[in-house]
Design a protein around this motif. Structure first.
Motif, PDB file in Angstrom:
ATOM      1  N   TYR A 180       0.840  -1.200   0.000  1.00 18.18           N
ATOM      2  CA  TYR A 180       0.000   0.000   0.000  1.00 18.18           C
ATOM      3  C   TYR A 180       0.871   1.243   0.000  1.00 18.18           C
ATOM      4  O   TYR A 180       2.008   1.218   0.479  1.00 18.18           O
ATOM      5  CB  TYR A 180      -0.907   0.002   1.226  1.00 18.18           C
ATOM      6  CG  TYR A 180      -1.869  -1.156   1.241  1.00 18.18           C
ATOM      7  CD1 TYR A 180      -3.100  -1.063   0.610  1.00 18.18           C
ATOM      8  CD2 TYR A 180      -1.519  -2.344   1.870  1.00 18.18           C
ATOM      9  CE1 TYR A 180      -3.976  -2.124   0.592  1.00 18.18           C
ATOM     10  CE2 TYR A 180      -2.391  -3.426   1.859  1.00 18.18           C
ATOM     11  CZ  TYR A 180      -3.620  -3.312   1.225  1.00 18.18           C
ATOM     12  OH  TYR A 180      -4.477  -4.368   1.206  1.00 18.18           O
ATOM     13  N   PRO A 181       0.330   2.343  -0.523  1.00 18.83           N
ATOM     14  CA  PRO A 181       1.128   3.569  -0.531  1.00 18.83           C
ATOM     15  C   PRO A 181       1.427   4.060   0.889  1.00 18.83           C
ATOM     16  O   PRO A 181       0.585   3.908   1.778  1.00 18.83           O
ATOM     17  CB  PRO A 181       0.253   4.575  -1.289  1.00 18.83           C
ATOM     18  CG  PRO A 181      -1.108   3.986  -1.356  1.00 18.83           C
ATOM     19  CD  PRO A 181      -0.968   2.512  -1.191  1.00 18.83           C
ATOM     20  N   GLY A 182       2.593   4.625   1.058  1.00 20.17           N
ATOM     21  CA  GLY A 182       2.938   5.236   2.335  1.00 20.17           C
ATOM     22  C   GLY A 182       3.220   4.257   3.449  1.00 20.17           C
ATOM     23  O   GLY A 182       3.276   4.648   4.606  1.00 20.17           O
ATOM     24  N   GLU A 183       3.408   2.991   3.111  1.00 23.35           N
ATOM     25  CA  GLU A 183       3.706   2.036   4.175  1.00 23.35           C
ATOM     26  C   GLU A 183       5.073   1.408   3.958  1.00 23.35           C
ATOM     27  O   GLU A 183       5.617   1.413   2.853  1.00 23.35           O
ATOM     28  CB  GLU A 183       2.650   0.937   4.240  1.00 23.35           C
ATOM     29  CG  GLU A 183       2.763  -0.067   3.098  1.00 23.35           C
ATOM     30  CD  GLU A 183       1.912  -1.315   3.313  1.00 23.35           C
ATOM     31  OE1 GLU A 183       1.246  -1.407   4.352  1.00 23.35           O
ATOM     32  OE2 GLU A 183       1.935  -2.190   2.444  1.00 23.35           O
TER      33      GLU A 183
ATOM     34  N   ARG B 281      11.700   5.207   7.214  1.00 23.82           N
ATOM     35  CA  ARG B 281      10.431   5.677   7.760  1.00 23.82           C
ATOM     36  C   ARG B 281      10.017   6.997   7.113  1.00 23.82           C
ATOM     37  O   ARG B 281       8.886   7.212   6.710  1.00 23.82           O
ATOM     38  CB  ARG B 281      10.629   5.843   9.270  1.00 23.82           C
ATOM     39  CG  ARG B 281       9.424   5.846  10.160  1.00 23.82           C
ATOM     40  CD  ARG B 281       8.614   4.607  10.064  1.00 23.82           C
ATOM     41  NE  ARG B 281       7.425   4.874   9.262  1.00 23.82           N
ATOM     42  CZ  ARG B 281       6.509   3.953   8.973  1.00 23.82           C
ATOM     43  NH1 ARG B 281       6.645   2.708   9.402  1.00 23.82           N
ATOM     44  NH2 ARG B 281       5.471   4.266   8.256  1.00 23.82           N
ATOM     45  N   ARG B 282      11.002   7.879   7.011  1.00 28.63           N
ATOM     46  CA  ARG B 282      10.760   9.197   6.443  1.00 28.63           C
ATOM     47  C   ARG B 282      10.298   9.106   4.995  1.00 28.63           C
ATOM     48  O   ARG B 282       9.414   9.845   4.560  1.00 28.63           O
ATOM     49  CB  ARG B 282      12.062   9.988   6.458  1.00 28.63           C
ATOM     50  CG  ARG B 282      11.987  11.254   7.242  1.00 28.63           C
ATOM     51  CD  ARG B 282      13.280  11.948   7.087  1.00 28.63           C
ATOM     52  NE  ARG B 282      14.022  11.859   8.342  1.00 28.63           N
ATOM     53  CZ  ARG B 282      14.563  12.921   8.905  1.00 28.63           C
ATOM     54  NH1 ARG B 282      14.463  14.089   8.326  1.00 28.63           N
ATOM     55  NH2 ARG B 282      15.217  12.811  10.024  1.00 28.63           N
ATOM     56  N   VAL B 283      10.917   8.172   4.253  1.00 29.01           N
ATOM     57  CA  VAL B 283      10.554   7.987   2.848  1.00 29.01           C
ATOM     58  C   VAL B 283       9.098   7.550   2.756  1.00 29.01           C
ATOM     59  O   VAL B 283       8.316   8.079   1.956  1.00 29.01           O
ATOM     60  CB  VAL B 283      11.469   6.933   2.181  1.00 29.01           C
ATOM     61  CG1 VAL B 283      10.968   6.598   0.793  1.00 29.01           C
ATOM     62  CG2 VAL B 283      12.898   7.445   2.123  1.00 29.01           C
ATOM     63  N   ALA B 284       8.709   6.597   3.607  1.00 32.41           N
ATOM     64  CA  ALA B 284       7.336   6.099   3.572  1.00 32.41           C
ATOM     65  C   ALA B 284       6.358   7.215   3.922  1.00 32.41           C
ATOM     66  O   ALA B 284       5.267   7.302   3.361  1.00 32.41           O
ATOM     67  CB  ALA B 284       7.182   4.929   4.533  1.00 32.41           C
TER      68      ALA B 284
ATOM     69  N   ILE C  99       5.452   7.213  -0.303  1.00 32.93           N
ATOM     70  CA  ILE C  99       6.040   6.164  -1.141  1.00 32.93           C
ATOM     71  C   ILE C  99       5.961   4.844  -0.386  1.00 32.93           C
ATOM     72  O   ILE C  99       6.042   4.816   0.838  1.00 32.93           O
ATOM     73  CB  ILE C  99       7.509   6.521  -1.470  1.00 32.93           C
ATOM     74  CG1 ILE C  99       7.535   7.777  -2.344  1.00 32.93           C
ATOM     75  CG2 ILE C  99       8.221   5.369  -2.146  1.00 32.93           C
ATOM     76  CD1 ILE C  99       8.909   8.373  -2.488  1.00 32.93           C
ATOM     77  N   CYS C 100       5.769   3.762  -1.125  1.00 37.10           N
ATOM     78  CA  CYS C 100       5.760   2.453  -0.484  1.00 37.10           C
ATOM     79  C   CYS C 100       7.178   1.896  -0.470  1.00 37.10           C
ATOM     80  O   CYS C 100       7.850   1.856  -1.495  1.00 37.10           O
ATOM     81  CB  CYS C 100       4.853   1.517  -1.260  1.00 37.10           C
ATOM     82  SG  CYS C 100       5.025  -0.180  -0.729  1.00 37.10           S
ATOM     83  N   VAL C 101       7.639   1.510   0.722  1.00 35.64           N
ATOM     84  CA  VAL C 101       8.975   0.939   0.830  1.00 35.64           C
ATOM     85  C   VAL C 101       8.849  -0.559   1.109  1.00 35.64           C
ATOM     86  O   VAL C 101       8.201  -0.955   2.071  1.00 35.64           O
ATOM     87  CB  VAL C 101       9.793   1.595   1.959  1.00 35.64           C
ATOM     88  CG1 VAL C 101      11.174   0.968   2.046  1.00 35.64           C
ATOM     89  CG2 VAL C 101       9.898   3.089   1.747  1.00 35.64           C
TER      90      VAL C 101
ATOM     91  N   ALA D 121       8.636  -1.829  10.125  1.00 36.05           N
ATOM     92  CA  ALA D 121       7.616  -2.131   9.125  1.00 36.05           C
ATOM     93  C   ALA D 121       6.207  -1.924   9.673  1.00 36.05           C
ATOM     94  O   ALA D 121       5.956  -2.049  10.870  1.00 36.05           O
ATOM     95  CB  ALA D 121       7.776  -3.565   8.638  1.00 36.05           C
ATOM     96  N   ASP D 122       5.280  -1.582   8.762  1.00 36.58           N
ATOM     97  CA  ASP D 122       3.870  -1.530   9.113  1.00 36.58           C
ATOM     98  C   ASP D 122       3.251  -2.911   8.976  1.00 36.58           C
ATOM     99  O   ASP D 122       2.424  -3.315   9.763  1.00 36.58           O
ATOM    100  CB  ASP D 122       3.126  -0.560   8.189  1.00 36.58           C
ATOM    101  CG  ASP D 122       3.666   0.845   8.311  1.00 36.58           C
ATOM    102  OD1 ASP D 122       3.703   1.356   9.441  1.00 36.58           O
ATOM    103  OD2 ASP D 122       4.087   1.420   7.288  1.00 36.58           O
TER     104      ASP D 122
END
Lengths: 264, 344
Positions: free
Chosen positions: A32-35, A195-198, A202-204, A218-219
């Motif tokens: 998912y986006p942002g996770e 974390r900051r990138v997510a 963005i999905c990492v 991780a989420d």
């Protein structure tokens, strides 16, 4: 951006064979986006193969990959990059003799305007300026963006590789064991960066062997075993024992959250 | 904010009171080689007062070095990709023979400007084509550049000998070419030197300031990373070896202009001389690092040594001994430096 429950990247029933070896036998994957989603599995579970398929390095023999809901078939890593999917390789894939700014823009150099740009004359001041900005956004402190990457510490090199991916990815970043070669302090820094990138939407996708690390950053966690996704957990609700159990198969439990459309 | 943090970083980074630019300069290979060159010039100037440092010697050194400089510029690019080109002497001969044969059949020594121009085009085209062909084979990754160009060395020379029967043909160069590029001067500076200087300046700028140069350096540094960054590595290698061929073709034109003959047997050690100069100039044989400026210095060290030893009355063959020793030491230091950097 799509709503948080709309998957950004999905794989469905992906099969990949190398000769007689079936590395992926109908693998699924959801992000998912942002996770930050961790992809874990024992050696030979198919993590690298799945990432290679998702990042365009390998073409799947069967199955479907969807990005933003639309089926995609990357012709190569470059094609994936054009779709906003970047990879931070375990070996970092940097040119050690070039400086951080040059590495950040390798293959996507900023050139001068007009005729000079047409013949490929680089705009180094602009690249350096942008590089400083890009590192600052990630909270990375580089003494000197004009120093050869080989003179940087392991953590700094890692940051350069991450910054390179972040600068161009607008959807997904795969990170293969990003902290494997790092010390404790540097490890924390890189995870902070992840974390900051997510948080930028963005999905990492984090490939890691380090269970405590996975749980801390991780989420969600997706577990591969023998070329299939065997489990998918929310990081906050699981334990190391549970993850290890799913990885080794000693704990044969179906998808916990039941969100996987590929469950069979 | 940026300037501030940079300043702060410099303050933290500078170990003692040594200014940043001094530390940076000290790590430049070119600087050390340049110091050696200056030391040599000083030594010969003092050892033979009024004899070494005359216009004639300087000009002569520059003219002698001009062709090697042009070849060295191309070799710098090749070695930076972690490659090597052993074939340059043979390619030069092949290009010279191709141009020479055309000239012989179109007026010989008395041929006109049109023929001269066409001969130049032939020499450049033959060199570029041969170089690009070798580059294409190197780009497949199946045969190492050492072997590709060793094969190219034999084949190019063989073709040149087949075409001429192994004898240097008479009338290979027009007197127009010889009187202009060969012996001509502008404001006291020979055309040969001007041409070499222009080539050096242009490709020095290409290496240091363009996408082409950047990709060349990156390929030598980490070809996998370059491939993953979407840069066509094979195509770049074809261009780099093609550039080497082009400059070997230009070397052929300069040779014909200077000496009026193809000198088929006279170029068997060009490759070693040029590789020596490039490596002396600080370009790493392992790829990724190097500069055209360094190569300029590297070309002049043997040239200064030869002239200097003659002037002070020592057998010039000592030059070969000295350069040989310095070469090995230069690569040893490069290797050491690489190791310490990697450990850091």
């Amino acid at each position: 951006m799509a709503s948080a429950r709309e998957p950004l990247l999905t794989a469905h029933g992906v099969v990949k064979r190398f000769g007689h070896v079936q590395a992926l036998s109908g693998a699924d994957f959801t992000a998912y986006p942002g996770e930050v989603v961790a992809l874990i599995g024992d050696n030979g579970a198919g993590k690298s193969t799945l990432v290679n398929v998702l990042s365009g390095v390998l073409a799947p023999d069967a199955g479907e990959v969807r990005l933003d809901g639309a089926p995609v078939r990357f012709s190569g890593p470059m094609d994936a990059q054009r779709h906003g999917v970047e990879t931070v390789y375990q070996d970092l894939s940097l040119a050690p003799d070039l400086d951080a700014a040059a590495n950040l823009y390798l293959g996507r150099e900023i050139v001068r305007g007009g005729l000079l740009g047409r013949i490929g004359v680089l705009d180094r001041p602009a690249m350096r300026r942008e590089a400083v900005k890009a590192f600052a956004e990630l909270g990375v402190e580089l003494k000197d963006v004009t120093a050869a990457v080989t003179t940087l510490s392991g953590g700094q090199r890692q940051s350069v590789a991450v910054a390179r991916a972040v600068a161009f990815a607008h959807k997904v970043i795969f990170m293969d064991e990003p902290t494997a070669a790092l010390g404790v302090v540097q490890r924390a820094r890189v995870l902070e960066t992840v974390r900051r990138v997510a948080d930028q939407g963005i999905c990492v996708v984090l490939i890691s062997h380090n269970m405590p690390e996975v749980l801390s950053v991780a989420d969600r966690v997706e577990v591969l075993r023998l070329g299939r996704r065997v489990a998918s957990y929310t990081a906050a609700d699981t334990t190391i024992e549970e993850l290890v159990g799913a990885m080794t198969g000693s704990l044969d439990e179906p998808n916990r959250t039941g969100e996987a459309e590929g469950a069979r | 904010m940026t300037a501030q943090s940079e300043k702060a970083a410099a303050a933290v980074g500078g170990r003692a009171a040594v200014p940043d630019w001094v530390r940076r300069a000290a790590t430049l290979n070119e600087l050390w080689t340049f110091v050696i060159l200056v030391a040599l010039v000083l030594f010969f100037t003092i050892a033979a007062p009024g004899k070494f440092f005359t216009t004639y010697d300087i000009t002569q050194i520059a003219v002698n070095a001009a062709i090697y400089l042009v070849l060295g510029v191309g070799m710098t690019f090749v070695i930076i990709t972690a490659g090597i080109d052993l074939s340059i002497g043979s390619v030069l001969v092949l290009a010279a023979v191709a141009a020479g044969e055309y000239n012989i059949h179109h007026g010989g020594a008395t041929s006109g400007w049109g023929t001269v121009a066409f001969c130049v085009v032939i020499a450049l085209a033959v060199g570029t084509a041969w170089g690009a062909l070798q580059g294409a084979v190197v780009a497949t990754g199946k045969v190492p550049p050492l072997i590709v160009t060793l094969g190219g060395l034999g084949a190019a020379l063989g073709i040149a000998e087949l075409a001429t029967g192994g004898q240097d043909p008479a009338g290979a160069a027009s007197t127009h070419l010889q009187n202009s590029l060969g012996f001509g001067k502008v404001l006291g500076i020979p055309w040969m030197v001007i041409l070499a200087a222009v080539v050096t300046a242009v490709f020095g700028a290409v290496l240091g300031g363009t996408r082409f140069g950047e990709h060349t350096l990156a390929i030598g540094s980490n070809p996998t990373a370059v491939r993953r960054a979407g840069i066509p590595v094979g195509r770049q290698l074809v261009k780099v070896y093609g550039l080497m061929g082009l400059l070997a073709g230009l070397g052929a034109v300069m040779w014909l202009a200077s000496y009026g003959t193809t000198s088929i047997a006279g170029h068997s050690t060009d490759n070693l001389k040029v590789i020596t100069a490039v490596v002396l100039g600080g370009t790493s044989l392992f790829g990724g690092r190097g500069s055209v400026l360094g190569t300029v210095i590297g070309v002049f060290i043997p040239a200064v040594l030869t002239t200097g030893l003659i002037v002070i009355g020592v057998q010039q063959y000592w030059q070969d001994v000295a350069v040989g020793v310095v070469l090995v030491v230069a690569v040893y230091i490069d290797q050491l430096r690489r190791k310490t950097r990697e450990r850091a």
